[in-house]
Scaffold this motif. Structure first.
Motif, PDB file in Angstrom:
ATOM      1  N   ASN A 182       0.868  -1.174   0.000  1.00 49.04           N
ATOM      2  CA  ASN A 182       0.000   0.000   0.000  1.00 49.04           C
ATOM      3  C   ASN A 182       0.908   1.228   0.000  1.00 49.04           C
ATOM      4  OD1 ASN A 182      -1.624   2.250   0.725  1.00 49.04           O
ATOM      5  ND2 ASN A 182      -3.169   0.837   1.504  1.00 49.04           N
ATOM      6  N   CYS A 183       0.862   1.974  -1.100  1.00 45.97           N
ATOM      7  CA  CYS A 183       1.800   3.097  -1.275  1.00 45.97           C
ATOM      8  C   CYS A 183       1.544   4.232  -0.299  1.00 45.97           C
ATOM      9  CB  CYS A 183       1.744   3.598  -2.707  1.00 45.97           C
ATOM     10  SG  CYS A 183       2.080   2.285  -3.893  1.00 45.97           S
ATOM     11  N   MET A 184       0.355   4.239   0.324  1.00 43.76           N
ATOM     12  CA  MET A 184       0.039   5.258   1.321  1.00 43.76           C
ATOM     13  C   MET A 184       0.938   5.088   2.546  1.00 43.76           C
ATOM     14  SD  MET A 184      -2.402   7.673   1.539  1.00 43.76           S
ATOM     15  CE  MET A 184      -4.080   7.310   1.101  1.00 43.76           C
ATOM     16  N   ALA A 185       1.386   3.858   2.777  1.00 42.49           N
ATOM     17  CA  ALA A 185       2.203   3.573   3.966  1.00 42.49           C
ATOM     18  C   ALA A 185       3.686   3.887   3.733  1.00 42.49           C
ATOM     19  CB  ALA A 185       2.042   2.099   4.351  1.00 42.49           C
ATOM     20  N   LEU A 186       4.052   4.275   2.509  1.00 42.51           N
ATOM     21  CA  LEU A 186       5.460   4.558   2.204  1.00 42.51           C
ATOM     22  C   LEU A 186       5.776   6.017   2.527  1.00 42.51           C
ATOM     23  CD1 LEU A 186       5.566   2.812  -1.288  1.00 42.51           C
ATOM     24  CD2 LEU A 186       6.398   1.861   0.860  1.00 42.51           C
ATOM     25  N   GLY A 187       6.993   6.263   2.974  1.00 39.12           N
ATOM     26  CA  GLY A 187       7.374   7.634   3.337  1.00 39.12           C
ATOM     27  C   GLY A 187       7.469   8.564   2.149  1.00 39.12           C
ATOM     28  N   SER A 188       7.933   8.042   1.002  1.00 40.39           N
ATOM     29  CA  SER A 188       8.095   8.863  -0.203  1.00 40.39           C
ATOM     30  C   SER A 188       7.952   7.950  -1.417  1.00 40.39           C
ATOM     31  CB  SER A 188       9.487   9.502  -0.218  1.00 40.39           C
ATOM     32  OG  SER A 188      10.452   8.479  -0.470  1.00 40.39           O
ATOM     33  N   PRO A 189       7.756   8.526  -2.623  1.00 37.65           N
ATOM     34  CA  PRO A 189       7.627   7.664  -3.815  1.00 37.65           C
ATOM     35  C   PRO A 189       8.802   6.681  -3.971  1.00 37.65           C
ATOM     36  CG  PRO A 189       6.961   9.883  -4.375  1.00 37.65           C
ATOM     37  CD  PRO A 189       7.497   9.940  -2.963  1.00 37.65           C
ATOM     38  N   HIS A 190      10.035   7.158  -3.706  1.00 35.78           N
ATOM     39  CA  HIS A 190      11.210   6.289  -3.896  1.00 35.78           C
ATOM     40  C   HIS A 190      11.292   5.152  -2.875  1.00 35.78           C
ATOM     41  CE1 HIS A 190      13.384   8.254  -7.222  1.00 35.78           C
ATOM     42  NE2 HIS A 190      12.684   9.318  -6.828  1.00 35.78           N
ATOM     43  N   SER A 191      10.532   5.261  -1.784  1.00 34.66           N
ATOM     44  CA  SER A 191      10.550   4.200  -0.765  1.00 34.66           C
ATOM     45  C   SER A 191       9.980   2.887  -1.276  1.00 34.66           C
ATOM     46  CB  SER A 191       9.737   4.619   0.471  1.00 34.66           C
ATOM     47  OG  SER A 191      10.155   5.863   0.939  1.00 34.66           O
ATOM     48  N   VAL A 192       9.306   2.931  -2.440  1.00 33.79           N
ATOM     49  CA  VAL A 192       8.725   1.697  -2.980  1.00 33.79           C
ATOM     50  C   VAL A 192       9.827   0.683  -3.316  1.00 33.79           C
ATOM     51  CG1 VAL A 192       8.635   2.438  -5.418  1.00 33.79           C
ATOM     52  CG2 VAL A 192       6.979   0.783  -4.576  1.00 33.79           C
ATOM     53  N   PHE A 193      11.011   1.189  -3.702  1.00 35.59           N
ATOM     54  CA  PHE A 193      12.078   0.267  -4.120  1.00 35.59           C
ATOM     55  C   PHE A 193      12.654  -0.532  -2.952  1.00 35.59           C
ATOM     56  CE2 PHE A 193      12.184   3.675  -7.470  1.00 35.59           C
ATOM     57  CZ  PHE A 193      11.552   2.914  -8.441  1.00 35.59           C
ATOM     58  N   ALA A 233      15.919 -12.248 -14.034  1.00 29.66           N
ATOM     59  CA  ALA A 233      16.637 -13.533 -13.894  1.00 29.66           C
ATOM     60  C   ALA A 233      15.633 -14.677 -13.985  1.00 29.66           C
ATOM     61  CB  ALA A 233      17.351 -13.564 -12.543  1.00 29.66           C
ATOM     62  N   GLN A 234      16.142 -15.900 -14.096  1.00 30.40           N
ATOM     63  CA  GLN A 234      15.275 -17.082 -14.102  1.00 30.40           C
ATOM     64  C   GLN A 234      14.533 -17.177 -12.776  1.00 30.40           C
ATOM     65  OE1 GLN A 234      14.854 -19.853 -16.434  1.00 30.40           O
ATOM     66  NE2 GLN A 234      15.550 -18.231 -17.798  1.00 30.40           N
ATOM     67  N   GLY A 235      13.310 -17.680 -12.806  1.00 36.41           N
ATOM     68  CA  GLY A 235      12.582 -17.847 -11.544  1.00 36.41           C
ATOM     69  C   GLY A 235      11.087 -17.765 -11.754  1.00 36.41           C
ATOM     70  N   PRO A 236      10.315 -17.895 -10.664  1.00 40.95           N
ATOM     71  CA  PRO A 236       8.858 -17.835 -10.794  1.00 40.95           C
ATOM     72  C   PRO A 236       8.397 -16.417 -11.147  1.00 40.95           C
ATOM     73  CG  PRO A 236       9.497 -17.900  -8.478  1.00 40.95           C
ATOM     74  CD  PRO A 236      10.748 -18.071  -9.267  1.00 40.95           C
ATOM     75  N   MET A 237       7.187 -16.308 -11.678  1.00 38.43           N
ATOM     76  CA  MET A 237       6.623 -14.992 -11.994  1.00 38.43           C
ATOM     77  C   MET A 237       6.419 -14.222 -10.695  1.00 38.43           C
ATOM     78  SD  MET A 237       6.401 -14.728 -15.245  1.00 38.43           S
ATOM     79  CE  MET A 237       5.269 -13.425 -15.725  1.00 38.43           C
ATOM     80  N   VAL A 238       6.579 -12.892 -10.773  1.00 39.85           N
ATOM     81  CA  VAL A 238       6.359 -12.033  -9.606  1.00 39.85           C
ATOM     82  C   VAL A 238       5.144 -11.152  -9.902  1.00 39.85           C
ATOM     83  CG1 VAL A 238       7.292 -10.156  -8.192  1.00 39.85           C
ATOM     84  CG2 VAL A 238       8.809 -12.005  -8.973  1.00 39.85           C
ATOM     85  N   LEU A 239       4.137 -11.247  -9.043  1.00 39.76           N
ATOM     86  CA  LEU A 239       2.957 -10.394  -9.167  1.00 39.76           C
ATOM     87  C   LEU A 239       3.100  -9.286  -8.134  1.00 39.76           C
ATOM     88  CD1 LEU A 239       0.063  -9.597 -10.004  1.00 39.76           C
ATOM     89  CD2 LEU A 239      -0.796 -11.318  -8.408  1.00 39.76           C
ATOM     90  N   LEU A 240       3.209  -8.047  -8.618  1.00 38.28           N
ATOM     91  CA  LEU A 240       3.346  -6.899  -7.718  1.00 38.28           C
ATOM     92  C   LEU A 240       2.063  -6.071  -7.765  1.00 38.28           C
ATOM     93  CD1 LEU A 240       4.882  -4.902  -5.896  1.00 38.28           C
ATOM     94  CD2 LEU A 240       5.937  -3.939  -7.955  1.00 38.28           C
ATOM     95  N   VAL A 241       1.386  -5.970  -6.629  1.00 34.70           N
ATOM     96  CA  VAL A 241       0.156  -5.174  -6.524  1.00 34.70           C
ATOM     97  C   VAL A 241       0.479  -3.899  -5.744  1.00 34.70           C
ATOM     98  CG1 VAL A 241      -2.191  -5.088  -5.595  1.00 34.70           C
ATOM     99  CG2 VAL A 241      -1.310  -7.231  -6.558  1.00 34.70           C
ATOM    100  N   LEU A 242       0.237  -2.752  -6.361  1.00 27.38           N
ATOM    101  CA  LEU A 242       0.494  -1.461  -5.712  1.00 27.38           C
ATOM    102  C   LEU A 242      -0.829  -0.725  -5.521  1.00 27.38           C
ATOM    103  CD1 LEU A 242       3.644  -0.357  -7.759  1.00 27.38           C
ATOM    104  CD2 LEU A 242       3.615  -1.263  -5.432  1.00 27.38           C
ATOM    105  N   ASP A 243      -1.311  -0.703  -4.287  1.00 30.04           N
ATOM    106  CA  ASP A 243      -2.553   0.000  -3.991  1.00 30.04           C
ATOM    107  C   ASP A 243      -2.224   1.463  -3.684  1.00 30.04           C
ATOM    108  OD1 ASP A 243      -5.223   0.413  -3.633  1.00 30.04           O
ATOM    109  OD2 ASP A 243      -5.474  -0.983  -1.960  1.00 30.04           O
ATOM    110  N   GLU A 244      -3.179   2.366  -3.946  1.00 32.73           N
ATOM    111  CA  GLU A 244      -2.956   3.824  -3.769  1.00 32.73           C
ATOM    112  C   GLU A 244      -1.744   4.273  -4.604  1.00 32.73           C
ATOM    113  OE1 GLU A 244      -5.146   5.414  -2.069  1.00 32.73           O
ATOM    114  OE2 GLU A 244      -5.957   4.061  -0.555  1.00 32.73           O
ATOM    115  N   LEU A 245      -1.717   3.809  -5.836  1.00 35.20           N
ATOM    116  CA  LEU A 245      -0.583   4.056  -6.741  1.00 35.20           C
ATOM    117  C   LEU A 245      -0.297   5.540  -6.944  1.00 35.20           C
ATOM    118  CD1 LEU A 245       1.347   2.540  -8.852  1.00 35.20           C
ATOM    119  CD2 LEU A 245      -0.359   3.152 -10.542  1.00 35.20           C
ATOM    120  N   ASP A 246      -1.346   6.396  -6.846  1.00 35.19           N
ATOM    121  CA  ASP A 246      -1.134   7.835  -7.095  1.00 35.19           C
ATOM    122  C   ASP A 246      -0.178   8.461  -6.080  1.00 35.19           C
ATOM    123  OD1 ASP A 246      -3.410   7.008  -5.749  1.00 35.19           O
ATOM    124  OD2 ASP A 246      -4.774   8.309  -6.838  1.00 35.19           O
TER     125      ASP A 246
END
Length: 267
Positions: free
Chosen positions: A84-95, A122-135
């Motif tokens: 949930n991007c609302m819980a991140l301190g800044s946009p760059h904190s997503v990384f 790299a090789q490996g399983p698929m990664v599903l990334l869900v970003l809520d409150e993306l704005d």
């Protein structure tokens, strides 16, 4: 509202909470499209991105949560990360937040993004990334959003990205460059506000789970649905209004019970 035994009010308040129900009324189409997208891309090992828009309370997060629960076994072979991007301190904190979820060592600056890109190609399983409150990830130059939405386009990428936000035009406004190479443009899914009929059905279905006579009568539910649909079409608001109505009556009933004279001989 008829005075009733206390427990029915407790039950009514419980079912009127904005939890994820078994079936989402009025969102059959959207739920189907979400399921189709996830199975097509995650199980089909096809990287891609989906942008889900809609005002608050239109069922975006609830629908996606329902689909993730229903497809849990099918998606078990892949890695799902929900932020949930609302819980991140800044946009760059997503990384760093994503790196931590994927169990990658903490890096800084460009190195941080590079190590994530290396991991996701790299090789490996698929990664599903869900970003809520993306704005919440909008930033100067939109570098954070561009980076994220370009990852599924990298050669041998294994990322499927789903972003949820209130704004309908976030991708047109902020990610115009992605449209230049059409393959990079995320698929769009919009959740319109709930109609009066849909809100009535949602409220009836929730309150139908309480045994006995209806706690709120049909005319009251329709009145609430009409008012909320005229302003916002926000299902959470409709649930909230009904929950408060139940609380008011519960207090009235409790007051009447306390004021009743006791039968003679009882202390």
């Amino acid at each position: 509202l008829a005075p009733r035994a206390g427990t029915c009010y407790q039950q009514a308040k419980q079912v009127l909470h904005a939890a994820v129900p078994e079936r989402l009324q009025g969102r059959e189409r959207e739920t189907g499209l979400l399921r189709q997208f996830l199975l097509e891309h995650v199980l089909g090992r096809r990287p891609g991105s989906l942008y889900v828009s809609g005002a608050p309370g239109t069922g975006k997060t609830a629908c996606l949560s329902r689909v993730l629960l229903d497809c849990k076994e099918k998606l078990a072979g892949s890695r799902t990360v929900v932020l949930n991007c609302m819980a991140l301190g800044s946009p760059h904190s997503v990384f760093p937040a994503l790196a931590q979820q994927l169990g990658l060592p903490v890096a800084t600056g460009r190195e941080r993004i590079r190590s994530l890109e290396k991991h996701l190609t790299a090789q490996g399983p698929m990664v599903l990334l869900v970003l809520d409150e993306l704005d919440q990830l909008e930033s100067k130059g939109q570098d954070v959003l561009y980076t994220l939405f370009e990852w599924p386009q990298l050669p041998s990428s294994r990322l499927v990205l789903v972003g949820l936000a209130n704004a309908l035009d976030l991708t047109d406004r902020s990610l115009a460059r992605l449209g230049a190479h059409l393959a990079g443009k995320p698929r769009l899914l919009h959740f319109p506000p709930y109609t009066k009929e849909q809100l009535t059905l949602i409220l009836q279905e929730r309150l139908g789970q309480v045994a006995g006579d209806p706690v709120l009568d049909s005319a009251a539910l329709q009145f609430c649905a009409r008012k909320v649909s005229a302003v916002s079409g926000d299902a959470r608001k409709a649930l909230d209004v009904c929950r408060r109505a139940v609380e008011v009556v519960e207090l009235e009933v409790r007051g009447q019970t306390l004021l009743k004279p006791l039968p003679r001989g009882e202390s």
